[in-house]
Scaffold this active site. Sequence first.
Site, short mmCIF file in Angstrom:
data_model
loop_
_atom_site.label_atom_id
_atom_site.label_comp_id
_atom_site.label_asym_id
_atom_site.label_seq_id
_atom_site.Cartn_x
_atom_site.Cartn_y
_atom_site.Cartn_z
CE LYS A 134 12.86 -8.56 0.43
NZ LYS A 134 13.64 -7.40 0.87
CG ASP A 177 12.67 -4.39 -1.00
OD1 ASP A 177 12.02 -3.34 -1.08
OD2 ASP A 177 12.82 -5.03 0.07
CE LYS A 227 11.11 -1.45 1.91
NZ LYS A 227 12.09 -2.53 1.79
CG LEU A 228 14.06 4.47 -6.26
CD1 LEU A 228 14.36 3.00 -6.10
CD2 LEU A 228 14.08 4.85 -7.73
CG HIS A 229 10.15 8.73 -0.53
ND1 HIS A 229 9.69 8.60 0.76
CD2 HIS A 229 9.54 9.82 -1.02
CE1 HIS A 229 8.83 9.57 1.03
NE2 HIS A 229 8.73 10.34 -0.04
CG ASP A 230 14.93 12.16 -4.51
OD1 ASP A 230 14.58 13.35 -4.52
OD2 ASP A 230 16.10 11.79 -4.33
CB ILE A 231 11.83 15.55 -6.60
CG1 ILE A 231 13.17 15.43 -7.33
CG2 ILE A 231 11.98 16.37 -5.32
CD1 ILE A 231 13.71 16.76 -7.85
CB THR A 252 5.75 -3.72 9.23
OG1 THR A 252 7.01 -4.07 8.66
CG2 THR A 252 4.65 -4.18 8.32
NE ARG A 267 9.98 -15.37 10.97
CZ ARG A 267 10.37 -14.54 10.00
NH1 ARG A 267 9.94 -14.71 8.76
NH2 ARG A 267 11.20 -13.56 10.26
CD GLN A 275 9.05 -9.71 9.75
OE1 GLN A 275 8.29 -8.81 10.10
NE2 GLN A 275 9.67 -9.72 8.58
N GLY A 333 12.38 -14.71 4.18
CA GLY A 333 13.83 -14.61 4.35
C GLY A 333 14.35 -15.72 5.24
NE ARG A 334 15.02 -12.75 9.68
CZ ARG A 334 14.60 -11.82 10.53
NH1 ARG A 334 15.32 -11.54 11.60
NH2 ARG A 334 13.48 -11.15 10.30
O1 C5P Z 1 13.77 -12.89 7.32
P1 C5P Z 1 12.37 -12.43 7.06
O2 C5P Z 1 11.46 -13.50 6.52
O3 C5P Z 1 11.77 -11.68 8.23
O4 C5P Z 1 12.55 -11.39 5.87
C1 C5P Z 1 11.51 -10.62 5.38
C2 C5P Z 1 12.00 -9.71 4.30
O5 C5P Z 1 10.95 -8.81 3.94
C3 C5P Z 1 13.19 -8.83 4.67
O6 C5P Z 1 13.97 -8.62 3.49
C4 C5P Z 1 12.54 -7.55 5.14
O7 C5P Z 1 13.37 -6.44 4.97
C5 C5P Z 1 11.35 -7.48 4.19
N1 C5P Z 1 10.24 -6.65 4.67
C6 C5P Z 1 9.58 -6.89 5.86
N2 C5P Z 1 8.53 -6.09 6.24
C7 C5P Z 1 8.16 -5.08 5.46
C8 C5P Z 1 8.80 -4.83 4.27
C9 C5P Z 1 9.86 -5.64 3.89
O8 C5P Z 1 9.90 -7.81 6.57
N3 C5P Z 1 7.12 -4.34 5.83
#
Ligand code: C5P
Length: 232
Positions: free
Chosen positions: A32, A59, A61-65, A119, A181, A190, A210-211
């Site tokens: 991603k 990723d 996340k577009l938002h416009d006209i 979220t 996780r 999170q 991610g992490r």
């Molecule tokens: O590091 P982690 O596992 O929390 O990363 C989750 C990824 O998903 C990040 O790139 C975060 O911006 C993205 N994301 C999120 N919650 C959302 C939408 C996207 O955690 N509702």
Amino acid sequence: MGRDVIVACDFSSAEETFRFLDKFTDVKPFVKIGMELYYAEGPEIVRQIKARGHKIFLDLKLHDIPNTVKKAMAVLSRLDVDITNLHAAGTTAMMKAALEGLTRPDGSRPLLIAVTQLTSTDQQAMEQDLLIHEPMDEVVMHYAQTAKNAGLDGIVCSPLEAGKVHDRCGNHFLTVTPGVRFADGDAGDQKRVMTPAAAKAIGSDYIVVGRPITAAADPVAAYRRCVLEFCD
Ligand code: C5P
């Protein structure tokens, strides 16, 4: 595409990203690319990661006209990503325009998914700032249904919502779920998290991790553990 683990490459430079991806010698994870990396490095980073053989979820996340989003999506369609996204709050007209823009002359296009409510938005903020007074669950389901009606392929949602989204929109409507996780891991910022195995059980199509992978002592082992729990 089947169930898969998408690794969130939340890095601020190409150098850092490639240092991370170089650790993966015999697997090519689905990656991603978010706003941070894309705005730092531009479309070239997408081409370079694609050239290395990775699938890509862009990723942005577009938002416009509608007209602006249509034209932007037409540009993104040339990058040959596998999944991209927008905000369902842009309305049906915007989502339909996005699909038109994203569709290449040969009829092919990347998958297009919608963000429902972020979220980071809670019930109170939604009511006070957006003047939306329905319960959050219903708002998310309504946005999912609207995205489906507009012809989109799925939504980004919490793994906790994936089952309900499939009940409402069908099993082919994709659920792409961050907030994952390991059972023995740190949740960090999170709030509502689920393990890869639980996300599989509830029916997520893709988990975005991610992490737990990027910050692991052994990222390749952490990735393999995700795949083992979620895909097998
Ligand atoms: O590091 P982690 O596992 O929390 O990363 C989750 C990824 O998903 C990040 O790139 C975060 O911006 C993205 N994301 C999120 N919650 C959302 C939408 C996207 O955690 N509702």
